[in-house]
Design a protein around this motif. Sequence first.
Motif, PDB file in Angstrom:
ATOM      1  N   MET A 166     -40.945  19.944  20.138  1.00 60.51           N
ATOM      2  CA  MET A 166     -41.898  20.412  21.154  1.00 60.51           C
ATOM      3  C   MET A 166     -43.305  20.506  20.561  1.00 60.51           C
ATOM      4  O   MET A 166     -44.283  20.084  21.167  1.00 60.51           O
ATOM      5  N   LEU A 167     -43.386  21.045  19.321  1.00 58.93           N
ATOM      6  CA  LEU A 167     -44.709  21.152  18.681  1.00 58.93           C
ATOM      7  C   LEU A 167     -45.342  19.769  18.514  1.00 58.93           C
ATOM      8  O   LEU A 167     -46.550  19.612  18.673  1.00 58.93           O
ATOM      9  N   LEU A 168     -44.492  18.775  18.186  1.00 61.55           N
ATOM     10  CA  LEU A 168     -45.040  17.439  17.950  1.00 61.55           C
ATOM     11  C   LEU A 168     -45.598  16.837  19.237  1.00 61.55           C
ATOM     12  O   LEU A 168     -46.401  15.910  19.196  1.00 61.55           O
ATOM     13  N   VAL A 169     -45.167  17.360  20.373  1.00 63.96           N
ATOM     14  CA  VAL A 169     -45.733  16.895  21.651  1.00 63.96           C
ATOM     15  C   VAL A 169     -46.961  17.735  22.021  1.00 63.96           C
ATOM     16  O   VAL A 169     -48.023  17.205  22.350  1.00 63.96           O
ATOM     17  N   ILE A 170     -46.830  19.076  21.923  1.00 68.49           N
ATOM     18  CA  ILE A 170     -47.912  19.897  22.486  1.00 68.49           C
ATOM     19  C   ILE A 170     -49.134  19.988  21.559  1.00 68.49           C
ATOM     20  O   ILE A 170     -50.245  20.140  22.059  1.00 68.49           O
ATOM     21  N   ILE A 171     -48.959  19.845  20.241  1.00 66.82           N
ATOM     22  CA  ILE A 171     -50.152  19.939  19.379  1.00 66.82           C
ATOM     23  C   ILE A 171     -51.120  18.780  19.663  1.00 66.82           C
ATOM     24  O   ILE A 171     -52.302  19.031  19.927  1.00 66.82           O
ATOM     25  N   PRO A 172     -50.655  17.513  19.668  1.00 65.91           N
ATOM     26  CA  PRO A 172     -51.620  16.439  19.971  1.00 65.91           C
ATOM     27  C   PRO A 172     -52.252  16.601  21.360  1.00 65.91           C
ATOM     28  O   PRO A 172     -53.449  16.368  21.521  1.00 65.91           O
ATOM     29  N   LEU A 173     -51.454  17.049  22.356  1.00 63.84           N
ATOM     30  CA  LEU A 173     -52.028  17.235  23.705  1.00 63.84           C
ATOM     31  C   LEU A 173     -53.109  18.314  23.675  1.00 63.84           C
ATOM     32  O   LEU A 173     -54.179  18.168  24.269  1.00 63.84           O
ATOM     33  N   HIS A 174     -52.809  19.414  22.976  1.00 61.63           N
ATOM     34  CA  HIS A 174     -53.725  20.556  22.884  1.00 61.63           C
ATOM     35  C   HIS A 174     -55.033  20.146  22.189  1.00 61.63           C
ATOM     36  O   HIS A 174     -56.134  20.458  22.663  1.00 61.63           O
ATOM     37  N   VAL A 175     -54.902  19.419  21.066  1.00 60.54           N
ATOM     38  CA  VAL A 175     -56.105  19.016  20.325  1.00 60.54           C
ATOM     39  C   VAL A 175     -56.903  18.017  21.157  1.00 60.54           C
ATOM     40  O   VAL A 175     -58.138  18.122  21.264  1.00 60.54           O
ATOM     41  N   ALA A 176     -56.192  17.076  21.799  1.00 55.01           N
ATOM     42  CA  ALA A 176     -56.898  16.085  22.616  1.00 55.01           C
ATOM     43  C   ALA A 176     -57.644  16.782  23.755  1.00 55.01           C
ATOM     44  O   ALA A 176     -58.799  16.449  24.058  1.00 55.01           O
ATOM     45  N   ALA A 177     -56.997  17.789  24.371  1.00 51.37           N
ATOM     46  CA  ALA A 177     -57.648  18.500  25.482  1.00 51.37           C
ATOM     47  C   ALA A 177     -58.888  19.235  24.974  1.00 51.37           C
ATOM     48  O   ALA A 177     -59.953  19.201  25.618  1.00 51.37           O
ATOM     49  N   ALA A 178     -58.773  19.876  23.780  1.00 51.66           N
ATOM     50  CA  ALA A 178     -59.927  20.615  23.234  1.00 51.66           C
ATOM     51  C   ALA A 178     -61.088  19.654  22.982  1.00 51.66           C
ATOM     52  O   ALA A 178     -62.242  19.962  23.309  1.00 51.66           O
ATOM     53  N   LEU A 179     -60.780  18.473  22.418  1.00 53.18           N
ATOM     54  CA  LEU A 179     -61.851  17.512  22.115  1.00 53.18           C
ATOM     55  C   LEU A 179     -62.437  16.924  23.392  1.00 53.18           C
ATOM     56  O   LEU A 179     -63.647  16.720  23.502  1.00 53.18           O
ATOM     57  N   LYS A 180     -61.568  16.688  24.383  1.00 49.95           N
ATOM     58  CA  LYS A 180     -62.066  16.145  25.659  1.00 49.95           C
ATOM     59  C   LYS A 180     -63.026  17.136  26.319  1.00 49.95           C
ATOM     60  O   LYS A 180     -64.108  16.766  26.795  1.00 49.95           O
ATOM     61  N   HIS A 181     -62.606  18.423  26.346  1.00 52.59           N
ATOM     62  CA  HIS A 181     -63.483  19.439  26.949  1.00 52.59           C
ATOM     63  C   HIS A 181     -64.826  19.491  26.221  1.00 52.59           C
ATOM     64  O   HIS A 181     -65.869  19.705  26.833  1.00 52.59           O
ATOM     65  N   HIS A 182     -64.783  19.320  24.893  1.00 47.60           N
ATOM     66  CA  HIS A 182     -66.015  19.475  24.114  1.00 47.60           C
ATOM     67  C   HIS A 182     -66.931  18.259  24.271  1.00 47.60           C
ATOM     68  O   HIS A 182     -68.098  18.388  24.615  1.00 47.60           O
ATOM     69  N   PHE A 183     -66.367  17.068  24.017  1.00 49.15           N
ATOM     70  CA  PHE A 183     -67.235  15.890  23.936  1.00 49.15           C
ATOM     71  C   PHE A 183     -67.448  15.223  25.287  1.00 49.15           C
ATOM     72  O   PHE A 183     -68.497  14.652  25.543  1.00 49.15           O
ATOM     73  N   TRP A 184     -66.440  15.261  26.151  1.00 54.39           N
ATOM     74  CA  TRP A 184     -66.527  14.533  27.417  1.00 54.39           C
ATOM     75  C   TRP A 184     -67.130  15.418  28.500  1.00 54.39           C
ATOM     76  O   TRP A 184     -68.143  15.087  29.113  1.00 54.39           O
ATOM     77  N   ASP A 185     -66.494  16.606  28.702  1.00 52.23           N
ATOM     78  CA  ASP A 185     -66.965  17.482  29.788  1.00 52.23           C
ATOM     79  C   ASP A 185     -68.130  18.369  29.349  1.00 52.23           C
ATOM     80  O   ASP A 185     -68.737  19.018  30.180  1.00 52.23           O
ATOM     81  N   ARG A 186     -68.358  18.435  28.046  1.00 54.56           N
ATOM     82  CA  ARG A 186     -69.402  19.319  27.475  1.00 54.56           C
ATOM     83  C   ARG A 186     -69.167  20.772  27.860  1.00 54.56           C
ATOM     84  O   ARG A 186     -70.106  21.496  28.201  1.00 54.56           O
TER      85      ARG A 186
END
Length: 223
Positions: A166-186
């Motif tokens: 489960m961690l191997l699925v949710i960690i990449p999703l979580h990090v990707a979401a954090a980066l998307k919010h930061h760089f894409w949505d600002r």
Amino acid sequence: MIRALRAWARKHTERSRYSPVGIAFHWVMALLVLFQLGWGYYASWLGVGGEKLRAYEVHSMVGLPILVLAIARLGWRVMIPGPINDADRQGLQTQVAYVMHYLFYLTFFGLPLSGWAMWSAIAEPGPLYLAGVIPWPQLPFDQLPLTTQWRIMDVAEDVHLALVAMLLVIIPLHVAAALKHHFWDRHDVLRGMLPEIPDAEDPRGETTHKPREPKIQPAKAPG
Ligand code: HEM
Ligand code: HEM
């Protein structure tokens, strides 16, 4: 006491930031969990013998503090509400983020508990130490019939491996979401989880974080 802590944390959360305590919990536990994933796999690949046993001893010493930190973090989280940030205004995405946070908490408890159960169900378990120093008891499985101990070992191993998956699925999703919010949505979400660095050039020692300007609606053209 709780009221004073809440008032202190509110000074951070009302600026859409996690409190320094929340930030410390996040990054210390993120590092420990990532280490455990890597080290667990390393240990599982070693051939049976002394080196493997020592690798699992390190794995258990680092894993048990995660259980202690999880209890403290949950207590903190229940007492001190997190910030409302830009990402919290988006219906379904917000719900998915919350579900992921709950799943993380499930792994913070489930992995050390199932690891502890496995360790205690092994025929001659070695001693356990919290962070390598404080003696930690075995669960009292040695009184149980052998077949029950094997069954516990099996179930705990399945739970441990399922939570790792489960961690191997949710960690990449979580990090990707954090980066998307930061760089894409600002959005301000990631900034709110990073330590605040005092501005060296500001004689008042203020931090570099500036409150966001209120969004001004463009005036409608007349007519
Ligand atoms: C958040 C904490 C933890 C994480 C992320 C974690 C992760 C892992 C990983 C990735 C493996 C290798 C899985 C494989 O065989 O492919 C593993 C195995 C194992 N872990 Fe953990 N672990 C944690 C906590 C603990 C604790 C606290 C203990 C003991 C007190 C423990 C005991 C074990 C044991 C005995 C195995 C061997 C399982 C087997 O293959 O039979 N773990 N863990
Ligand atoms: C580079 C890696 C990571 C980044 C950039 C990151 C970023 C973030 C951000 C921005 C938030 C705030 C989300 C919000 O308020 O909506 C957050 C929350 C959270 N993150 Fe991470 N994270 C990372 C790694 C991890 C890891 C490895 C774990 C688990 C082991 C984790 C567990 C959590 C949890 C449980 C929360 C909820 C906070 C709470 O209320 O306790 N994060 N993360």
